[in-house]
Design a protein around this motif. Sequence first.
Motif, PDB file in Angstrom:
ATOM      1  N   ALA A   1       0.889  -0.904   0.004  1.00 16.46           N
ATOM      2  CA  ALA A   1       0.060   0.287  -0.149  1.00 16.46           C
ATOM      3  C   ALA A   1       0.987   1.128   0.163  1.00 16.46           C
ATOM      4  O   ALA A   1       2.348   0.921   0.661  1.00 16.46           O
ATOM      5  N   PHE A   2       0.411   1.972  -0.129  1.00 22.48           N
ATOM      6  CA  PHE A   2       0.901   3.197  -0.742  1.00 22.48           C
ATOM      7  C   PHE A   2      -0.283   4.756   0.037  1.00 22.48           C
ATOM      8  O   PHE A   2      -1.108   4.490   0.029  1.00 22.48           O
ATOM      9  N   PRO A   3       0.748   5.557   1.038  1.00 22.49           N
ATOM     10  CA  PRO A   3       0.482   6.491   1.802  1.00 22.49           C
ATOM     11  C   PRO A   3      -0.497   7.430   0.727  1.00 22.49           C
ATOM     12  O   PRO A   3      -0.334   7.385  -1.048  1.00 22.49           O
ATOM     13  N   PHE A   4      -1.808   7.894   0.860  1.00 22.40           N
ATOM     14  CA  PHE A   4      -2.675   8.774  -0.165  1.00 22.40           C
ATOM     15  C   PHE A   4      -1.450  10.152  -0.505  1.00 22.40           C
ATOM     16  O   PHE A   4      -1.056  10.615   0.113  1.00 22.40           O
ATOM     17  N   GLY A   5      -1.770  10.008  -2.215  1.00 25.07           N
ATOM     18  CA  GLY A   5      -0.485  11.483  -2.417  1.00 25.07           C
ATOM     19  C   GLY A   5       0.658  11.330  -2.309  1.00 25.07           C
ATOM     20  O   GLY A   5       1.623  12.406  -3.174  1.00 25.07           O
ATOM     21  N   THR A   6       1.602  10.069  -1.743  1.00 25.00           N
ATOM     22  CA  THR A   6       3.184  10.287  -1.751  1.00 25.00           C
ATOM     23  C   THR A   6       3.427   9.275  -2.162  1.00 25.00           C
ATOM     24  O   THR A   6       3.052   8.222  -2.126  1.00 25.00           O
ATOM     25  N   SER A   7       4.867   9.225  -3.340  1.00 28.18           N
ATOM     26  CA  SER A   7       5.176   8.424  -3.802  1.00 28.18           C
ATOM     27  C   SER A   7       6.353   7.425  -2.500  1.00 28.18           C
ATOM     28  O   SER A   7       7.065   6.447  -3.066  1.00 28.18           O
ATOM     29  N   GLU A   8       6.983   8.056  -2.022  1.00 32.40           N
ATOM     30  CA  GLU A   8       8.249   7.783  -1.399  1.00 32.40           C
ATOM     31  C   GLU A   8       8.020   6.645  -0.089  1.00 32.40           C
ATOM     32  O   GLU A   8       9.142   6.177  -0.693  1.00 32.40           O
ATOM     33  N   LEU A   9       6.811   6.571   0.185  1.00 32.22           N
ATOM     34  CA  LEU A   9       7.056   5.183   1.356  1.00 32.22           C
ATOM     35  C   LEU A   9       6.028   4.469   0.390  1.00 32.22           C
ATOM     36  O   LEU A   9       5.664   4.751  -0.202  1.00 32.22           O
ATOM     37  N   PHE A  10       6.093   2.934   0.914  1.00 28.16           N
ATOM     38  CA  PHE A  10       5.227   2.497   0.682  1.00 28.16           C
ATOM     39  C   PHE A  10       5.180   1.307   1.929  1.00 28.16           C
ATOM     40  O   PHE A  10       6.540   1.270   2.533  1.00 28.16           O
ATOM     41  N   ALA A  11       3.928   0.563   2.271  1.00 22.23           N
ATOM     42  CA  ALA A  11       3.996  -0.487   3.257  1.00 22.23           C
ATOM     43  C   ALA A  11       4.284  -1.761   2.653  1.00 22.23           C
ATOM     44  O   ALA A  11       3.219  -1.813   1.627  1.00 22.23           O
ATOM     45  N   THR A  12       4.519  -2.906   3.240  1.00 17.96           N
ATOM     46  CA  THR A  12       4.246  -3.959   2.855  1.00 17.96           C
ATOM     47  C   THR A  12       4.085  -5.042   4.134  1.00 17.96           C
ATOM     48  O   THR A  12       4.502  -4.656   4.679  1.00 17.96           O
ATOM     49  N   CYS A  13       3.561  -6.364   4.139  1.00 26.40           N
ATOM     50  CA  CYS A  13       2.518  -7.151   4.953  1.00 26.40           C
ATOM     51  C   CYS A  13       2.935  -8.474   4.683  1.00 26.40           C
ATOM     52  O   CYS A  13       2.852  -9.167   3.796  1.00 26.40           O
ATOM     53  N   SER A  14       3.336  -8.856   5.856  1.00 31.12           N
ATOM     54  CA  SER A  14       3.363 -10.614   5.539  1.00 31.12           C
ATOM     55  C   SER A  14       3.456 -11.172   7.024  1.00 31.12           C
ATOM     56  O   SER A  14       2.309 -10.691   7.787  1.00 31.12           O
ATOM     57  N   LEU A  15       3.528 -12.155   6.896  1.00 30.98           N
ATOM     58  CA  LEU A  15       3.219 -13.301   7.916  1.00 30.98           C
ATOM     59  C   LEU A  15       4.533 -12.129   9.317  1.00 30.98           C
ATOM     60  O   LEU A  15       5.618 -12.300   8.710  1.00 30.98           O
ATOM     61  N   GLY A  16       4.498 -11.814  10.408  1.00 31.97           N
ATOM     62  CA  GLY A  16       5.349 -11.689  11.235  1.00 31.97           C
ATOM     63  C   GLY A  16       4.971  -9.698  11.300  1.00 31.97           C
ATOM     64  O   GLY A  16       5.656  -9.736  12.374  1.00 31.97           O
ATOM     65  N   GLY A  17       3.958  -9.738  10.326  1.00 28.05           N
ATOM     66  CA  GLY A  17       4.577  -7.953  10.562  1.00 28.05           C
ATOM     67  C   GLY A  17       4.039  -6.856   9.319  1.00 28.05           C
ATOM     68  O   GLY A  17       3.841  -7.724   8.448  1.00 28.05           O
ATOM     69  N   ILE A  18       4.273  -6.003   9.468  1.00 29.51           N
ATOM     70  CA  ILE A  18       4.126  -4.859   8.256  1.00 29.51           C
ATOM     71  C   ILE A  18       5.730  -4.024   8.449  1.00 29.51           C
ATOM     72  O   ILE A  18       6.328  -3.738   9.546  1.00 29.51           O
ATOM     73  N   ARG A  19       5.756  -3.576   6.828  1.00 32.73           N
ATOM     74  CA  ARG A  19       7.466  -3.100   6.902  1.00 32.73           C
ATOM     75  C   ARG A  19       6.997  -2.225   6.505  1.00 32.73           C
ATOM     76  O   ARG A  19       6.444  -2.101   5.164  1.00 32.73           O
ATOM     77  N   VAL A  20       7.405  -0.742   6.492  1.00 34.56           N
ATOM     78  CA  VAL A  20       7.500   0.339   5.486  1.00 34.56           C
ATOM     79  C   VAL A  20       8.591   0.999   4.985  1.00 34.56           C
ATOM     80  O   VAL A  20       9.930   0.923   5.746  1.00 34.56           O
TER      81      VAL A  20
END
Length: 617
Positions: free
Chosen positions: A336-355
């Motif tokens: 997922a990307f935050p609304f309106g910005t491409s500098e960061l994104f988040a991914t998720c899997s077993l054990g948690g979320i990473r930005v």
Amino acid sequence: MDGDTQEVPRLELEAVIGFNGHVFSGLSVHPDKEHLIYPLGCTVILKSLKNGKQEFLQGHTNNVSCVTVSKSGRYISSGQVTFMGFKAEVIIWDYSKREMYARLQLHKAKVEGLAFSPNDKYLVSLGGQDDGSIVVWNIETREAICGSPASAHSAGHCLAIQFSNQSDNIFVSAGNGTLRVWELDLPNRKIRPTECQTGQLKRIVKCIEIPEDDSFFYCGTTSGDILKVNLKTKLLNSCGPQKQKFSKGVNTIKVLKTGDMVVGSGDGMFTLCSGPNFKAIKKVQLEGGVTSIALRGEGHQLFAGTEAAQIYRFSYTDFKEELIATSHDSPVNDVAFPFGTSELFATCSLGGIRVWHTDMSKELLRISVPNMTCNAVEFMMDGRSIISAWNDGKIRVFTPESGRLSSVIHNAHSMGVTAIAGTRDCRRILSGGGEGQVRVWEILQGSHRLIETMKEHKATVTCIKIKSNDKECVTASSDGACIIWDLVRFVRNQMVLANTLFKSVCYHPEEYQIITSGTDRKIGYWEVYDGSAIRELEGSLSGSINGMHISTDGNHFVTGGDEKLVKVWAYTEGEVTHVGIGHSGNVTSVRICPSNKYIISTSADGAVLRWRYPHPS
């Protein structure tokens, strides 16, 4: 599609986040001291230590199981696993040309280990437990010279193989209750083994290390000790450490020029030991069991790879660890990307979320929830929270800067939360569950309440998208229905039925059409107003389409699925404009960034790939 793939332009792959830490001795430094070499899925990655630029060696049809580099650095060799009854390939790569030099097929099901002879004359390969043979290959003619069963019938499987440093004719193999020194007899095309005498000692050897002078060799065992064997007399010299054994077994050993050695063990301990008595001088605890150690140059710099898919760098002088690369070690479920910005994104899997930082592919934040799988993740519109769906039936809300848990909705769904979306006004969350319910939650200051439960779906809700005015949403489910809901009266407006398990759905930016994809490999266009089918595209040749995302202008969309390809489509023409080849696991989700510069795609082998978006706005 293979016929078409040639004419369709390729997507440009910019970066890969990923490292398979389960391959023993998979991480190595090229003798030019400039590149790290490591496997990820079916690919071997060469990463420059200067600028971090990556190059990819692609040719394997299944996961890479071992990688080795020749002493001169001219060749890299990699072996793979395959299905029972099929041949597992060994590929020799020409390092300078970055291309395949030879493809060698003899082993069945898996290649366990590879070793180059010191003068690049021969390559020796060891088959897995279903194969159990050792084969010596002539690199120049690209043909097998001879082969032999790796261990005697009375002994167990062979697990490791290593060439001597002085002679092109002597190599060592070891495994479960077997330890042999082999000699190659080239005129008669035979390899002759000599059993090493270990007396009463019974050990399972995981790794072999032969120092430069070839007088002795060291074997790391699953019992957590190290055997020192004389290479000339084939007799056991010593075994240690006597008291403090390495916890969870010795996975990898490297001998330094000083005579000391570095040992990586299964509990994540990275230890510097003195040569004669294996006594620990310095130790550092890393995350995940250490599976590979690589020396840069003379060993003034060391790299370690762990099962948690992390790569660390050490300098020999201060022996402090520095984390240089992190990645997911299990399938990535959503991005997922935050609304309106491409500098960061988040991914998720077993054990948690990473930005992640998009440009640098660097992990900025890790939110850990041990042993729980996050199925979906999204940023709220105001950027103040990350909402996430978990398989333990909870919806967890985190703050994006610190990763602090700000609120939890317990028992949101009975069979795990499988899909999630936030409204534009940031007051409500919609969630879908494994039992097929769609629930609307109101988020209040420090608390929450359930507004409505919509029960129509008969199976897992796989995707939820909300219209921009927050008055309507569409949900896709694996019961073969997509339902368009009225979020004011909480009733069904329209229903779309197809003989498929729907995986994803997208609103066209104008919001008068939706596109769906699923296991029937078709991409469907539907009218929102009356739920009628507009058209259907053949989305892929094999396997389901798991992820789909439409660009902000609505002219293009991207898809990814079990075909392992990322495809960019023109919306109105319904044709593929670009194809991205690079994933070696099934693609689980794809996103176009808000600024139309990148596509991020994730896959079941834990890889996150960044592609250049071919139609910038």
